[in-house]
Motif scaffolding. Structure first.
Motif, short mmCIF file in Angstrom:
data_model
loop_
_atom_site.label_atom_id
_atom_site.label_comp_id
_atom_site.label_asym_id
_atom_site.label_seq_id
_atom_site.Cartn_x
_atom_site.Cartn_y
_atom_site.Cartn_z
N PRO A 156 -19.31 97.18 106.80
CA PRO A 156 -18.51 95.92 106.82
C PRO A 156 -17.50 95.93 108.14
CG PRO A 156 -17.76 97.30 104.80
CD PRO A 156 -19.01 97.65 105.55
N PRO A 157 -17.03 94.78 108.67
CA PRO A 157 -16.36 95.14 109.86
C PRO A 157 -15.31 96.23 109.71
CG PRO A 157 -16.53 92.90 109.28
CD PRO A 157 -17.01 93.59 108.16
N GLN A 158 -14.15 96.36 108.71
CA GLN A 158 -13.23 97.03 108.74
C GLN A 158 -13.53 98.52 108.40
OE1 GLN A 158 -10.38 96.25 105.61
NE2 GLN A 158 -9.17 95.08 107.09
N GLU A 159 -14.65 98.83 107.93
CA GLU A 159 -15.38 100.35 107.78
C GLU A 159 -15.65 100.86 109.01
OE1 GLU A 159 -19.07 101.94 105.66
OE2 GLU A 159 -17.89 100.82 104.14
N VAL A 160 -16.52 99.95 109.93
CA VAL A 160 -17.16 100.20 110.86
C VAL A 160 -16.29 100.34 112.05
CG1 VAL A 160 -18.75 99.45 112.79
CG2 VAL A 160 -19.40 99.10 110.46
N ALA A 161 -15.15 99.27 112.02
CA ALA A 161 -13.94 99.44 113.23
C ALA A 161 -13.23 100.76 113.02
CB ALA A 161 -13.33 98.26 113.16
N GLU A 180 -6.35 94.65 111.97
CA GLU A 180 -7.69 93.65 111.42
C GLU A 180 -8.90 93.64 112.05
OE1 GLU A 180 -6.38 89.58 112.11
OE2 GLU A 180 -6.50 89.78 114.39
N ALA A 181 -9.89 93.32 111.17
CA ALA A 181 -11.41 93.29 111.82
C ALA A 181 -12.02 92.29 111.04
CB ALA A 181 -11.87 94.76 111.26
N ASP A 186 -22.80 84.35 116.91
CA ASP A 186 -22.70 83.60 118.21
C ASP A 186 -24.15 83.66 118.50
OD1 ASP A 186 -22.88 82.75 120.94
OD2 ASP A 186 -20.85 83.31 121.15
N ASP A 187 -24.91 82.67 118.44
CA ASP A 187 -26.08 82.16 118.97
C ASP A 187 -27.15 83.24 118.11
OD1 ASP A 187 -25.80 80.01 121.00
OD2 ASP A 187 -25.48 81.77 122.20
N GLY A 188 -26.77 83.28 116.86
CA GLY A 188 -27.76 84.12 115.83
C GLY A 188 -27.25 85.45 116.15
N ARG A 189 -26.46 86.15 116.70
CA ARG A 189 -26.23 87.48 116.93
C ARG A 189 -24.70 87.85 116.24
NH1 ARG A 189 -28.77 90.64 120.24
NH2 ARG A 189 -29.29 89.12 121.90
N ALA A 190 -24.82 88.75 115.31
CA ALA A 190 -23.70 89.49 114.71
C ALA A 190 -22.59 90.23 115.57
CB ALA A 190 -23.74 89.94 113.35
N TYR A 191 -21.47 89.80 115.66
CA TYR A 191 -20.31 90.45 116.28
C TYR A 191 -19.37 90.99 115.45
CZ TYR A 191 -22.70 88.47 120.82
OH TYR A 191 -23.28 88.52 121.91
N TYR A 192 -18.66 92.27 115.66
CA TYR A 192 -17.63 92.84 114.93
C TYR A 192 -16.39 92.74 115.76
CZ TYR A 192 -19.84 94.09 110.76
OH TYR A 192 -20.69 94.24 109.67
N THR A 193 -15.47 92.06 115.81
CA THR A 193 -14.12 92.18 116.62
C THR A 193 -13.14 92.81 115.72
OG1 THR A 193 -13.44 89.95 115.91
CG2 THR A 193 -14.81 90.34 118.25
N GLY A 209 -11.28 95.20 120.47
CA GLY A 209 -12.65 95.61 120.68
C GLY A 209 -13.64 94.48 119.94
N ALA A 210 -14.66 94.94 120.54
CA ALA A 210 -15.98 94.02 120.14
C ALA A 210 -17.14 94.86 120.03
CB ALA A 210 -16.08 92.72 120.95
N ILE A 211 -18.01 94.64 118.97
CA ILE A 211 -19.24 95.47 119.13
C ILE A 211 -20.43 94.57 118.80
CG2 ILE A 211 -18.12 97.82 118.51
CD1 ILE A 211 -18.63 97.37 115.79
#
Length: 252
Positions: A156-161, A180-181, A186-193, A209-211
């Motif tokens: 999940p976002p928080q764990e990875v961030a 926060e995370a 976007d266009d079928g691609r997942a992003y974590y910010t 950050g963004a990954i």
């Protein structure tokens, strides 16, 4: 600037399945901190693709017919491939007033950065731009190979961030707070910010950050500013983060 001695922990936590044929995450991170670069090298020429190119479809590049017609069309095919990349990238990084664009057609990513920031060469980073007066105001991109297909495969976002921040994006001597995370598509691609604060003895940096994952790579973009300038810079830095796009590279 101290090296990231804790990088192996991230190697295990996030990049266990990364390709062993390319530079490992561990080796890359040992070259220097990803988030607080300390070594500036010669400037590099950058190439920009401006928004507004006419749309071009891959089907426009199809050449039919034998013999001489195909031979004469080879140049057109090359041009079509180049224009396809440019068109994809221009849509991915639509230029806003007060910003300039970076489009890396080879590695498949694009983003905007505030007008006036200068590119510097930092070992281990694919792209770094920064303000010459306020050195904590910068944006950097780096990549490591991975066999994962989706950033969500790492957790999940928080764990990875949190893992990325604690083990990679800041030296262990700094006190880190993950604000926060979040996740978006976007266009079928997942992003974590994510947003975080890094406190050192002599400064505090507020960062975003963004990954994401694409082209067999794990992409990380980080940007930030000194805490004392956060209120002034946060909207610009959010624009940088929101503009970050990863696009497929064909024939690379």
């Amino acid at each position: 600037m101290a090296l990231l001695q804790h990088a192996p922990a991230v190697d295990r936590a996030l990049f266990l399945n990364s390709s062993s044929s390319s530079t490992s995450f561990h080796q890359l991170m040992l070259q220097g901190p990803a988030f607080f670069p300390g070594h500036l090298h010669r400037r590099r020429v950058t190439f920009e693709v401006r928004a507004g190119a006419s749309p071009i479809s891959p089907k426009d590049c199809i050449v039919e017919g034998p013999g001489r017609r195909q031979a004469l069309a080879l140049g057109a095919i090359t041009t079509c491939i180049s224009l396809t990349y440019a068109n994809s990238a221009s849509f991915a990084a639509e230029v806003k007033k007060g910003f300039q664009s970076v489009v890396d057609q080879k590695d498949g990513y694009s983003f905007l950065y505030p007008f006036g920031w200068q590119e510097v060469i930092i070992e281990g980073q694919d792209k770094v731009l920064k303000d010459v007066i306020e050195p904590l105001e910068s944006v950097s991109v780096y990549m490591v190979p991975t066999t994962k297909q989706d950033v969500r495969d790492f957790g999940p976002p928080q764990e990875v961030a949190d893992t990325l921040i604690q083990k990679v994006l800041a030296p262990p001597s700094q006190k880190i707070k993950l604000v926060e995370a979040a996740e978006h598509d976007d266009d079928g691609r997942a992003y974590y910010t994510f947003e975080f604060i890094a406190r050192a003895p002599n400064f505090t940096r507020h960062a975003l950050g963004a990954i994401s994952i694409g082209n067999g790579k794990f992409y990380t973009l980080t940007t930030g500013a000194n805490e004392r300038r956060w209120e002034k810079m946060k909207d610009k830095l959010q624009t940088v983060i929101n503009s970050f796009k990863v696009f497929d590279v064909y024939g690379g």
